[in-house]
Design a protein around this motif. Structure first.
Motif, short mmCIF file in Angstrom:
data_model
loop_
_atom_site.label_atom_id
_atom_site.label_comp_id
_atom_site.label_asym_id
_atom_site.label_seq_id
_atom_site.Cartn_x
_atom_site.Cartn_y
_atom_site.Cartn_z
N ASP A 107 -6.95 3.31 -1.24
CA ASP A 107 -6.32 3.75 -0.01
C ASP A 107 -7.12 3.33 1.23
OD1 ASP A 107 -4.41 4.83 1.49
OD2 ASP A 107 -4.82 6.93 1.03
N PHE B 105 -5.44 9.85 -7.89
CA PHE B 105 -4.52 9.64 -6.78
C PHE B 105 -4.87 10.41 -5.51
CE2 PHE B 105 -1.18 9.04 -10.30
CZ PHE B 105 -1.58 7.73 -10.47
N PHE B 106 -5.48 11.57 -5.70
CA PHE B 106 -5.64 12.42 -4.52
C PHE B 106 -7.08 12.66 -4.12
CE2 PHE B 106 -1.67 13.75 -6.71
CZ PHE B 106 -0.79 13.14 -5.83
N PRO C 11 -6.31 1.61 3.97
CA PRO C 11 -5.78 1.82 5.31
C PRO C 11 -6.05 3.23 5.83
CG PRO C 11 -4.18 0.67 3.98
CD PRO C 11 -5.28 1.07 3.06
N HIS D 149 0.82 -1.21 0.00
CA HIS D 149 0.00 0.00 0.00
C HIS D 149 0.86 1.26 0.00
CE1 HIS D 149 -2.94 2.94 1.24
NE2 HIS D 149 -2.18 3.24 2.27
N ALA E 275 2.26 6.43 -6.88
CA ALA E 275 1.22 7.31 -7.42
C ALA E 275 1.69 8.76 -7.37
CB ALA E 275 -0.07 7.14 -6.62
N PHE E 276 2.26 9.15 -6.24
CA PHE E 276 2.77 10.51 -6.11
C PHE E 276 3.90 10.75 -7.11
CE2 PHE E 276 5.83 13.50 -4.27
CZ PHE E 276 5.01 14.61 -4.07
N PHE F 210 4.49 9.20 -9.87
CA PHE F 210 3.99 9.17 -11.24
C PHE F 210 3.36 10.51 -11.62
CE2 PHE F 210 0.90 8.07 -14.57
CZ PHE F 210 1.72 7.37 -15.44
N LYS G 157 1.27 4.24 -2.86
CA LYS G 157 1.10 5.68 -2.61
C LYS G 157 2.32 6.45 -3.11
CE LYS G 157 -1.35 7.57 0.62
NZ LYS G 157 -2.01 8.00 1.85
N LEU H 163 -5.17 12.41 -13.38
CA LEU H 163 -4.26 11.79 -12.42
C LEU H 163 -4.54 12.30 -11.01
CD1 LEU H 163 -0.65 11.74 -13.92
CD2 LEU H 163 -2.26 9.88 -13.70
#
Ligand code: HEM
Lengths: 277, 446
Positions: free
Chosen positions: B423, B393-394, B425, A183, A190-191, A193, A187, B389
């Motif tokens: 995401d 992602f965010f 967790p 996980h 992803a950041f 990328f 993250k 994106l």
């Protein structure tokens, strides 16, 4: 002492502090510090502070962001890795400090590389005189730091995997469980990328202004495209039912190898093929 | 007939199977990785060779198009699913979907004895404070409160893929329709430039190289005047360009691209008193017909110096000690004299009947002129791609469902369900914080 003298001093001091931190993180990984991993975090923070001062001094001396040659990039890249790691350590509430054993040596490697490079502050050649330099290289630092973190997480993934098979209890308590590693790595990637996409787009916009073309299949451009594609594959692997964890970790490692090649290999191993940088 | 039908049906099925596997994620991943490996293969060749052998080759372009088609097909195929995903995560219109409680990975039961007496109101306030959109639902199992957040994130991958397709399409359009020309000239010169469907006259009003103290170049400045071909018409644009600061005029852009020295070569006939001359840039040659001699200019050194190993270089950009390096060829392209001869500017070489020399030198400027279409599409594609994106992602689509089984408000037990698309967790932390609040009411509401 001159500003450059102070910068060199702070730079060297931060190197030794990172070295100490790496050593202590490794001790912590093998559970030799008796759970007092904080002993490693302290020199890491101190190193980061001195390193930041060195970078600020260099910016003052150069009168610009210190982003324009191999030394400066390596220097800020190493700084970015430490920041990324310390953010991660904090976000895990300092429960898995031993993880620093996977990251701090990478920082040392990059700083070691930086220390081999000429450090003189030189004025910018005409093509580099652009506001895009700061955005382009700044985002590259963020992307590369995130990918380095993901690489460390992938290595930790394989170590943890092996530890689970062999029942190495001491490691199991020091390294997060596989799903959490996976996980966190997602993250980070992803950041990274997102940032790498910005690097490529800002680079293309800049290249159009400076050279009259958005894209020219220069080796640097080509390798960053390949890196970007590999991390795109990583993001998709996670949606695929047949592939997951291990395959993703492998792609993270290959992606990082591409990052390093784009950054160092292209300059060192493919000289004379491209006209700039 | 029947046989034929069967065969056709089978072919159709095979075709659809092929299409399905083509649009599969595995195929997409394979193509992306293949593209990555093949792209990199070109980086080990010299650039011009790589362009021909790889990046412009039919197989590379086909693979690129295949990836784009695969991407398009994948995206279209997922469209329905995305819409469903959007509604599952809580639009009012499709509230039955929210009834699929098994879809929620997190679940927590609060007993009447431990719940706050005003748990219904409290929950609503709490979720509102956390920026959730609330909606009352009547499910078969009882009254429910559905709270959703970040639903738009579902469309992130769609925007990402569409932005990317736009970028690829615009880039190909640009390559196919673009044209370019390099104009080189000296201050005062006028050059006719035909590009696109128009011919313009480019006048180089001035060219300056700005040197630093150490002799390195700080910047190149070309002052340009652009006119239409009609000599009577007023000038169209007058501006100075430098590296990183091109001039944009309509669909054309003028870039400061190159610079260099040009040297004037002359051939003098003392008997007739005639002189013929030609401006040459290093690398260029000129055929002097009267003598049947070709001059090839190899290099120009404004400030000639000889290094320790005998190599020649220019000590500074200033014309303190200007020399040319050249060679001569006869009518059959055979070398005349040494393969490289050095001559000081102003000196001359005595040939039978003729005198050959170099008398003037100037800096010239190289202006790249380009006309490309699709730039707006390219930039919009990039923005859509980045926005996509960001959503992926965010922005994290998530949903919390509170169910009071038995329909009676604030009675019996309360079940809380939580779901997040990505995401998990981080969402778990948020979910249990909210649960905790509802149980203990530790965080007081203002
Ligand atoms: C290099 C090109 C591509 C890029 C940069 C790209 C980018 C992305 C990104 C960023 C996501 C979201 C991932 C996440 O949320 O973690 C995504 C999802 C996805 N991509 Fe791609 N993609 C590319 C090519 C493809 C191709 C060729 C296919 C076809 C197989 C594909 C199919 C999908 C699918 C099915 C999803 C999941 C959609 C969803 O459920 O939201 N992508 N893509």
């Amino acid at each position: 002492m001159t500003i450059v003298g102070w910068e060199t001093l702070f730079f060297s001091a931060s190197f030794y502090l990172y070295l100490l931190a790496a050593f202590l993180y490794i001790l912590d990984l093998f559970n030799i510090l008796g759970g007092r991993g904080g002993y490693a975090t302290v020199p890491a923070y101190c190193g980061l502070i001195l390193h930041s001062v060195a970078i600020i001094l260099r910016s003052i001396e150069a009168g610009r962001a210190p982003f324009s040659n191999q030394f400066e990039f390596a220097n800020v890249f190493a700084w970015g890795i430490v920041v990324a790691y310390l953010v991660l350590e904090r976000s895990l509430r300092f429960r898995y400090r031993a993880f620093g054993a996977f990251i701090m040596p990478l920082t040392l490697l990059i700083i070691g590389y930086a220390s081999l490079l000429p450090r003189d502050i030189r004025p910018l050649m005409p093509a580099l005189q652009s506001g895009w330099l700061t955005v382009h290289v700044g985002t590259a630092i963020l992307a590369y730091s995130a990918f380095t973190l993901a690489f460390g997480l992938a290595i930790a993934y394989f170590v943890r995997d092996r530890a689970e098979q062999k029942q190495w209890a001491f490691l199991l308590s020091r390294i997060p469980a596989l799903p959490l590693l996976d996980h966190l790595s997602h993250k980070a990637i992803a950041f990274g990328f997102f940032m790498l996409s910005l690097v490529i787009i800002t680079g293309a916009i800049w290249a159009e202004q400076a050279w009259g073309r958005f894209w020219g299949w220069d080796p640097k451009e080509t390798w960053s495209l390949a890196t970007w594609l590999i991390y795109a594959a990583y993001l998709h692997i996670r949606f695929s039912r047949n592939w997951q964890g291990r395959q993703a970790a492998w792609l993270s490692i290959i992606g990082f190898a591409c990052v390093l090649f784009t950054y160092i290999g292209v300059n060192v191993l493919l000289p004379g093929l491209h006209s700039y940088r | 007939m029947k046989m034929k039908d069967k065969k056709a049906a089978m072919q159709l099925r095979n075709l659809s199977r092929l299409l399905t596997s083509f649009t599969s994620m595995q195929c997409g991943i394979f193509l992306i990785l293949l593209l990555s490996v093949l792209s990199v293969s070109g980086s080990f060749l010299p650039h011009a060779e790589a362009m021909e052998a790889v990046y412009r080759s039919w197989w590379y372009v086909s693979l690129f198009i295949l990836v784009a088609l695969n991407l398009l097909a994948c995206t279209l195929r997922r469209l329905q699913q995305l819409r469903k995903g959007y509604s599952i995560s809580g639009t009012g219109k499709n509230s039955s979907a929210a009834g699929e409680l098994s879809a929620y990975p997190y679940r927590f039961e609060i007993d009447k004895s431990t719940a706050r007496p005003d748990s219904r109101h409290h929950a609503a306030e709490l979720l509102k404070q956390n920026n959730y959109h609330l909606q009352d639902l009547k499910l078969p199992r009882g009254e429910a409160l559905l709270a959703a957040k970040g639903r738009i994130g579902i469309y992130g991958s769609l925007a990402t893929h569409l932005g990317l397709l736009l970028i690829i399409a615009a880039a190909y359009y640009g390559v196919l329709t673009g044209s370019e020309e390099l104009a080189q000239g000296f201050p005062g010169e006028r050059i006719a430039v035909s590009i696109g469907d128009e011919t313009l006259v480019l006048e180089i009003a001035d060219f300056n190289i700005n040197y630093r103290e150490d002799g390195s170049v700080h910047q190149y400045y070309s002052e340009l005047i652009i006119r239409s071909q009609d000599p009577e018409s007023p000038l169209l644009v007058h501006d100075t360009i430098y590296v990183n600061n091109p001039l944009r005029y309509g669909r054309k852009t003028f870039y400061q691209s190159s610079y260099g020295w040009a040297v004037n070569a002359y051939l003098h006939d003392p008997f007739s008193g005639r002189t013929e001359s030609a401006m040459l840039v290093p690398g260029q040659e000129y055929y002097f017909a009267p003598a049947g001699i070709t001059v090839q200019l190899l290099s120009f050194y404004p400030d000639l110096e000889q290094g320790d190993q005998g190599h020649l270089f220019s000590r500074s950009p200033e014309p303190r000690h200007p020399h040319t390096l050249f060679r001569l060829l006869d009518q059959d392209n055979q070398l005349l004299g040494p393969p490289a001869q050095l001559l000081k500017i102003g000196d001359s070489l005595e040939l039978p009947q003729f005198e050959l020399g170099f008398d003037e030198f100037h800096n010239f400027t190289g202006i790249l002129i380009k006309e490309t279409g699709g730039t707006i599409c390219l930039l919009s594609g990039s923005i859509i791609f980045l926005a996509g994106l960001f959503l992926c992602f965010f922005v994290q689509p998530r949903q919390i469902l509170m169910l009071w089984p038995g329909a009676a408000k604030d009675e019996g037990k309360l079940i809380i369900y939580g779901w997040s698309r990505t995401d998990r967790p981080a969402f778990a932390v948020e979910f249990y914080e909210i649960v905790n609040d509802l149980v203990n009411g530790r965080r007081e509401l203002s």
